[in-house]
Design an enzyme around this catalytic site. Structure first.
Site, PDB file in Angstrom:
ATOM      1  N   GLU A   1     -91.551  11.410 -48.813  1.00 26.25           N
ATOM      2  CA  GLU A   1     -91.453  11.739 -50.241  1.00 26.25           C
ATOM      3  C   GLU A   1     -91.103  10.478 -51.014  1.00 26.25           C
ATOM      4  O   GLU A   1     -90.727   9.458 -50.427  1.00 26.25           O
ATOM      5  CB  GLU A   1     -90.412  12.844 -50.461  1.00 26.25           C
ATOM      6  CG  GLU A   1     -90.879  14.179 -49.881  1.00 26.25           C
ATOM      7  CD  GLU A   1     -89.917  15.330 -50.071  1.00 26.25           C
ATOM      8  OE1 GLU A   1     -88.917  15.172 -50.803  1.00 26.25           O
ATOM      9  OE2 GLU A   1     -90.166  16.390 -49.476  1.00 26.25           O
TER      10      GLU A   1
ATOM     11  N   HIS B   1     -88.575  16.980 -62.056  1.00 25.69           N
ATOM     12  CA  HIS B   1     -89.565  16.853 -60.980  1.00 25.69           C
ATOM     13  C   HIS B   1     -90.914  16.575 -61.631  1.00 25.69           C
ATOM     14  O   HIS B   1     -91.295  17.260 -62.583  1.00 25.69           O
ATOM     15  CB  HIS B   1     -89.618  18.145 -60.170  1.00 25.69           C
ATOM     16  CG  HIS B   1     -90.302  17.979 -58.856  1.00 25.69           C
ATOM     17  ND1 HIS B   1     -91.654  17.737 -58.751  1.00 25.69           N
ATOM     18  CD2 HIS B   1     -89.817  18.003 -57.594  1.00 25.69           C
ATOM     19  CE1 HIS B   1     -91.968  17.619 -57.470  1.00 25.69           C
ATOM     20  NE2 HIS B   1     -90.874  17.782 -56.745  1.00 25.69           N
TER      21      HIS B   1
ATOM     22  N   ARG C   1     -88.565   9.583 -58.464  1.00 21.98           N
ATOM     23  CA  ARG C   1     -88.946  10.605 -59.450  1.00 21.98           C
ATOM     24  C   ARG C   1     -88.721  10.208 -60.897  1.00 21.98           C
ATOM     25  O   ARG C   1     -89.469  10.610 -61.774  1.00 21.98           O
ATOM     26  CB  ARG C   1     -88.128  11.858 -59.190  1.00 21.98           C
ATOM     27  CG  ARG C   1     -88.717  12.619 -58.096  1.00 21.98           C
ATOM     28  CD  ARG C   1     -88.049  13.925 -57.941  1.00 21.98           C
ATOM     29  NE  ARG C   1     -88.474  14.403 -56.634  1.00 21.98           N
ATOM     30  CZ  ARG C   1     -87.873  15.345 -55.961  1.00 21.98           C
ATOM     31  NH1 ARG C   1     -86.809  15.927 -56.462  1.00 21.98           N
ATOM     32  NH2 ARG C   1     -88.333  15.709 -54.790  1.00 21.98           N
TER      33      ARG C   1
ATOM     34  N   HIS D   1     -85.284  19.884 -62.633  1.00 26.43           N
ATOM     35  CA  HIS D   1     -85.319  20.235 -61.213  1.00 26.43           C
ATOM     36  C   HIS D   1     -83.934  20.196 -60.571  1.00 26.43           C
ATOM     37  O   HIS D   1     -83.602  21.074 -59.785  1.00 26.43           O
ATOM     38  CB  HIS D   1     -86.251  19.247 -60.508  1.00 26.43           C
ATOM     39  CG  HIS D   1     -86.447  19.491 -59.056  1.00 26.43           C
ATOM     40  ND1 HIS D   1     -86.991  20.660 -58.571  1.00 26.43           N
ATOM     41  CD2 HIS D   1     -86.185  18.707 -57.961  1.00 26.43           C
ATOM     42  CE1 HIS D   1     -87.064  20.593 -57.250  1.00 26.43           C
ATOM     43  NE2 HIS D   1     -86.566  19.431 -56.860  1.00 26.43           N
TER      44      HIS D   1
ATOM     45  N   GLU E   1     -75.113  21.295 -54.999  1.00 25.70           N
ATOM     46  CA  GLU E   1     -75.612  20.790 -56.290  1.00 25.70           C
ATOM     47  C   GLU E   1     -74.568  20.849 -57.392  1.00 25.70           C
ATOM     48  O   GLU E   1     -74.561  20.024 -58.315  1.00 25.70           O
ATOM     49  CB  GLU E   1     -76.865  21.584 -56.706  1.00 25.70           C
ATOM     50  CG  GLU E   1     -77.539  21.031 -57.950  1.00 25.70           C
ATOM     51  CD  GLU E   1     -78.886  21.665 -58.243  1.00 25.70           C
ATOM     52  OE1 GLU E   1     -79.371  22.477 -57.420  1.00 25.70           O
ATOM     53  OE2 GLU E   1     -79.455  21.354 -59.308  1.00 25.70           O
TER      54      GLU E   1
ATOM     55  N   ARG F   1     -81.125  11.318 -57.768  1.00 26.76           N
ATOM     56  CA  ARG F   1     -81.102  11.778 -56.377  1.00 26.76           C
ATOM     57  C   ARG F   1     -82.385  11.389 -55.645  1.00 26.76           C
ATOM     58  O   ARG F   1     -83.492  11.567 -56.161  1.00 26.76           O
ATOM     59  CB  ARG F   1     -80.980  13.300 -56.361  1.00 26.76           C
ATOM     60  CG  ARG F   1     -81.026  13.910 -54.974  1.00 26.76           C
ATOM     61  CD  ARG F   1     -80.996  15.416 -55.088  1.00 26.76           C
ATOM     62  NE  ARG F   1     -82.223  15.876 -55.688  1.00 26.76           N
ATOM     63  CZ  ARG F   1     -83.162  16.554 -55.035  1.00 26.76           C
ATOM     64  NH1 ARG F   1     -83.004  16.844 -53.764  1.00 26.76           N
ATOM     65  NH2 ARG F   1     -84.252  16.947 -55.648  1.00 26.76           N
TER      66      ARG F   1
HETATM   67  C1  SIN Z   1     -90.062  18.910 -53.415  1.00 25.27           C
HETATM   68  O1  SIN Z   1     -90.510  19.572 -52.500  1.00 25.27           O
HETATM   69  O2  SIN Z   1     -90.754  18.163 -54.096  1.00 25.27           O
HETATM   70  C2  SIN Z   1     -88.620  19.013 -53.737  1.00 25.27           C
HETATM   71  C3  SIN Z   1     -87.813  18.264 -52.787  1.00 25.27           C
HETATM   72  C4  SIN Z   1     -86.500  17.898 -53.394  1.00 25.27           C
HETATM   73  O3  SIN Z   1     -86.318  18.078 -54.589  1.00 25.27           O
HETATM   74  O4  SIN Z   1     -85.656  17.378 -52.679  1.00 25.27           O
END
Ligand code: SIN
Length: 537
Positions: free
Chosen positions: A115, A238, A289, A350, A374, A385
């Site tokens: 990611e 997000h 992000r 998000h 959270e 994060r």
């Molecule tokens: C996602 O699946 O994009 C969310 C993962 C996250 O926010 O840690």
């Protein structure tokens, strides 16, 4: 009702804590609705962790995971906390597997996803419904555990502390006033050990990937009880929430398209098919992000388009269906075949990176009150994060908080002379007659937060938001005191409190850092590399 341990919230943090705590005493877990309605259960991506096999085989290391977390956090992470949580990753995975969580594997190896912001593949997952799998296993385990009671539809109205009862000596938690939603009865629940694990506040924004329950209840409870709240300006957006203005229903409004899709090669493009993120950061669609969400925001403003697109049409046929079955099927339900058409997406609120301020053990300044997951601000995330670090945090902090509680306040060694707790008192018992006011205020808060306090901010917009929120707060207070409480009123009361905290923290930060970007101070300022801490009294 009395319990040795009271846990508010039933996501990964709350349940991981409850399952361990039940070995030492009675535990009650309070969920304000259905136990499956949590940010945990909605998580798609996975849980980041470097296991020994990856260190050995793939050149990854705990040190690299630490470095990626610190980089995403933009100078505000508490390094000792990062090292602790990331360093305990393997233990957390073992713990979850022992409770029955099944992560995707091939032969004897875990399949690992990637990611944004991660230098290596290190995300364990269960297809694209990892959170659901974790929630399933933990809830099943909890339901079989003697000593552990889950109470659904129990909404915590306020924490009870000695200072609220007028005591001047050390402030300590005594329990909570809890609304049983089905009967409308408000009960006193006593406990000297209370864990806030109530998740985040995505619903404060018009567009969010969070479930409807994410109304900032934990932060609002902590705030009203007098705990310190920190870094609420850092709200993570997000980049890829499905954009589908025609469709109705919660799934259409807030359907997340996991970052893992970009990790597997998905590319963000504009309506002309251009890969616009590359102009901003060489990592393109896989930059952290904050960078990607800002790039999309800028692109939308520049082009006047309503959305951008996540393109996976170049992936082999069948790939999306196999690796991301939930995303694939859900998009199909809305008439979009993502194997042949790019997915329209927009950013959406998000994750709350700030929260109730704690130390590295989850302890707040109020004796007996802990915050984990959270809802907490413990220094792991700093100003932004790193994706998939939060499920890890939830499990690790549950263990640390319990160890600390057992060290300091083990059951059987309660503080002497517990003060009597008065029954719940409330101004009026009139039924709310104008629900339209609640719904209007709710919509107004979410819209103004979206328009004035989202991805790109200015002092002017923040000041306007603060002024409007002051009026809304007054109205909500009158409504709260003038009517019999119900969950709508309670959520609205929490929502407006948390919106106020986000704006207050954002107004204090006169620089751009991580998730807080303001046109008035577009650069980071080294002198402001400190947490924003606010207290009610
Ligand atoms: C996602 O699946 O994009 C969310 C993962 C996250 O926010 O840690």
């Amino acid at each position: 009702m009395n319990a040795d341990f009271m846990v508010i919230g039933a996501g990964i943090a709350g349940l991981s804590f409850a399952l361990r705590a039940a070995r030492h005493g009675s535990v009650v877990v309070l969920a304000k609705g259905d136990v499956f309605e949590s940010n945990t259960a909605w998580a798609q991506g996975g849980i980041a962790s470097v296991l020994s096999e990856q260190e050995r085989d793939a050149g990854d290391s705990v040190e690299m995971h630490v470095a990626d977390t610190l980089e995403a956090g933009a100078g505000l992470c508490r390094e000792s906390m990062v090292r602790t949580i990331v360093g305990e990753g393997e233990e957390a995975i073992r713990d979850l597997v022992n409770y029955g969580v099944s992560f995707d594997r091939e032969d004897h190896h875990y399949l690992l996803g990637r990611e944004g912001g991660h230098s290596h593949r290190r995300i364990l997952h269960a297809k694209d419904t990892t959170g659901r799998e974790i929630a399933r296993a933990l809830i099943e385990a909890a339901r079989k555990t003697p000593n552990l009671t889950i109470l659904e539809n129990h909404f915590v109205i306020d924490l009870i502390t000695t200072s609220k009862l007028g005591a001047v000596a050390e402030d300590r938690v005594l329990g909570a006033y809890v609304l049983e939603r089905k009967t409308g009865e408000v009960k006193v629940m006593r406990s000297d050990r209370v864990v806030l694990a109530a998740g985040g506040c995505g619903k404060v924004y018009l567009y969010t990937t969070n479930p409807d329950s994410a109304t900032g209840d934990g932060v609002a409870l902590g705030w009203r009880a007098g705990a310190s709240i920190a870094n609420m300006e850092f709200i993570q957006f997000h980049p890829t929430c499905f954009y589908n203005p025609g469709a109705r229903g919660p799934e259409a409004r807030s359907f997340l398209v996991s970052e893992a899709v970009r990790g597997e090669g998905g590319i963000l493009i504009n309506a002309k098919g251009e890969d616009f993120t590359k102009k901003v950061d060489p990592r393109g669609s896989l930059a952290p992000r904050d960078i990607v969400a800002r790039a999309i925001d800028r692109e939308l403003k520049r082009t006047g388009e309503a959305c951008v697109y996540l393109d996976v049409t170049h992936k082999p046929k069948g790939f999306m269906k196999e690796r991301f079955p939930y995303i694939y099927e859900t998009l199909m339900k809305f008439g979009l075949d993502c194997e042949t058409q790019p997915i329209p997406v927009v950013p959406a609120a998000h994750y709350q990176c700030g929260g109730v301020l704690t130390d590295n053990e989850g302890k707040t300044a109020i004796r007996g009150l802990f915050a984990i997951g959270e809802v907490a601000c413990n220094g792991l995330h700093g100003a932004n994060r790193l994706a998939s670090n939060s499920l890890l945090e939830g499990n690790v902090m549950a263990r640390r908080a319990l160890d600390e509680m057992m060290r300091l306040y083990p059951p059987g060694k309660e503080a002497p002379n517990p003060p009597p707790i008065p029954e719940w008192e409330h101004g009026d018992t009139a039924e709310p007659d104008e629900l339209v006011v609640i719904y209007h205020n709710w919509d107004e808060i979410r819209l103004l937060m979206w328009d004035y306090v989202s991805i790109v901010r200015t002092d002017n917009r923040l000041r306007r938001a603060a002024a409007r929120l002051r009026n809304l707060k007054r109205e909500v207070r009158e409504f709260y005191w003038g009517h019999r409480v119900n969950s709508d009123i309670l959520e609205l009361r929490n929502l407006v409190a948390v919106a106020g905290l986000i704006v207050e923290c954002a107004l204090r930060r006169k620089e751009s850092r991580g998730l807080h970007y303001t046109l008035d101070y577009p650069e980071a300022d080294e002198r402001q590399r400190v947490d924003t801490v606010v207290r009610r009294f």
